[in-house]
Design an enzyme around this catalytic site. Structure first.
Site, PDB file in Angstrom:
ATOM      1  N   ASN A  79       0.804  -1.228   0.000  1.00 36.36           N
ATOM      2  CA  ASN A  79       0.000   0.000   0.000  1.00 36.36           C
ATOM      3  C   ASN A  79       0.836   1.277   0.000  1.00 36.36           C
ATOM      4  O   ASN A  79       0.318   2.365   0.261  1.00 36.36           O
ATOM      5  CB  ASN A  79      -0.943  -0.007   1.205  1.00 36.36           C
ATOM      6  CG  ASN A  79      -1.793  -1.260   1.246  1.00 36.36           C
ATOM      7  OD1 ASN A  79      -1.578  -2.125   2.102  1.00 36.36           O
ATOM      8  ND2 ASN A  79      -2.714  -1.413   0.314  1.00 36.36           N
ATOM      9  N   ILE A  87       0.877   6.843  -0.457  1.00 38.14           N
ATOM     10  CA  ILE A  87       0.224   5.887   0.444  1.00 38.14           C
ATOM     11  C   ILE A  87      -1.230   5.687   0.047  1.00 38.14           C
ATOM     12  O   ILE A  87      -1.951   6.645  -0.223  1.00 38.14           O
ATOM     13  CB  ILE A  87       0.268   6.420   1.899  1.00 38.14           C
ATOM     14  CG1 ILE A  87       1.716   6.660   2.348  1.00 38.14           C
ATOM     15  CG2 ILE A  87      -0.433   5.448   2.854  1.00 38.14           C
ATOM     16  CD1 ILE A  87       1.838   7.595   3.542  1.00 38.14           C
ATOM     17  N   CYS A  88      -1.663   4.422   0.028  1.00 39.19           N
ATOM     18  CA  CYS A  88      -3.070   4.109  -0.206  1.00 39.19           C
ATOM     19  C   CYS A  88      -3.703   3.754   1.146  1.00 39.19           C
ATOM     20  O   CYS A  88      -3.483   2.662   1.665  1.00 39.19           O
ATOM     21  CB  CYS A  88      -3.192   2.934  -1.184  1.00 39.19           C
ATOM     22  SG  CYS A  88      -4.898   2.522  -1.571  1.00 39.19           S
ATOM     23  N   LEU A  89      -4.416   4.705   1.720  1.00 41.14           N
ATOM     24  CA  LEU A  89      -5.065   4.497   3.016  1.00 41.14           C
ATOM     25  C   LEU A  89      -6.352   5.325   3.029  1.00 41.14           C
ATOM     26  O   LEU A  89      -6.325   6.527   2.747  1.00 41.14           O
ATOM     27  CB  LEU A  89      -4.130   4.941   4.151  1.00 41.14           C
ATOM     28  CG  LEU A  89      -4.631   4.743   5.583  1.00 41.14           C
ATOM     29  CD1 LEU A  89      -4.817   3.267   5.909  1.00 41.14           C
ATOM     30  CD2 LEU A  89      -3.663   5.381   6.586  1.00 41.14           C
TER      31      LEU A  89
END
EC number: 2.3.2.23
Length: 219
Positions: A79, A87-89
């Site tokens: 991620n 960032i993938c959040l």
């Protein structure tokens, strides 16, 4: 003092006074709206023992708009972009809430290192490595922690430069790289193709040598 500045100053002070979380916040260029956050890698993960730094930009409409965060420290994680640190959040996007703070968001990043979400990746190649060869993924993530985040074994790693680094950083087996380099292909091209094909662990049996050579001839 405007509400945004008051809020950020309070959050920085709260973080400084908290001795238990090990989360730190520092100003960049003396601006309270551009910060560097840091936290230790979580125990029991390949990131244990490393220190991870994050670039934080506070938008004009904070806290009603999410902060912008990206890793400064290179991280091998599904991620997190291994190239840019993006960032993938969800809480950094549509799941953001004004009750979240800089500290709680950094703690969520720390938790993300514990619990990757490979089905919603930021780095598709790393996610493939994670889902098809977890043991090899853990070794590579641990190696990145050593060389980029000062993790355990850093002193030993510093003495290893060049070829061994490139192969380990890509999460590949040296024997596989040597095999195709032995056919006359440049080492950097072999590493690039094997990484893209996810030539690792059990996946190796699914990819014929002819397919690898075909890709090497194309690139």
């Amino acid at each position: 003092m405007d509400a945004r500045l008051r809020r950020v100053n309070k959050e920085i002070a709260d973080c400084k006074n908290d001795r238990t979380s090990n989360i730190t916040l520092e100003l960049i260029d003396n601006s309270p709206f551009h910060l560097k956050g840091s936290f230790p890698g979580p125990e029991g993960t390949p990131y244990q023992g490393g220190l991870f730094e994050v670039d934080i930009v506070i938008p004009d409409s904070y806290p009603f708009q999410p902060v912008k965060m990206k890793f400064i420290t290179k991280v091998y994680h599904p991620n997190v972009s291994s190239a840019s640190g993006a960032i993938c959040l969800d809480i950094l996007k549509d799941a953001w809430s004004p009750v979240l703070t800089l500290k709680s968001t950094l703690i969520s990043l720390q938790s993300l290192l514990c619990s990757p979400e490979p089905n919603d990746p930021q780095d598709a190649e790393v996610a493939k490595h994670y889902t098809t060869s977890k043991g090899s993924f853990d070794e590579t993530a641990r190696y990145w922690t050593q060389i980029y985040a000062g993790g355990p074994g850093t002193k030993e790693v510093k003495g290893l430069r060049g070829v061994k680094d490139e192969v380990a950083i890509a999460g590949l087996e040296k024997a596989h790289v040597d095999q195709f380099e032995g056919l006359g292909f440049p080492r950097n091209k072999v590493i690039d193709v094997l990484r893209r094909l996810n030539y690792r662990g059990a996946n190796v049996a699914q990819i014929s040598e002819d397919r690898v050579v075909e890709e090497l001839l194309k690139s």
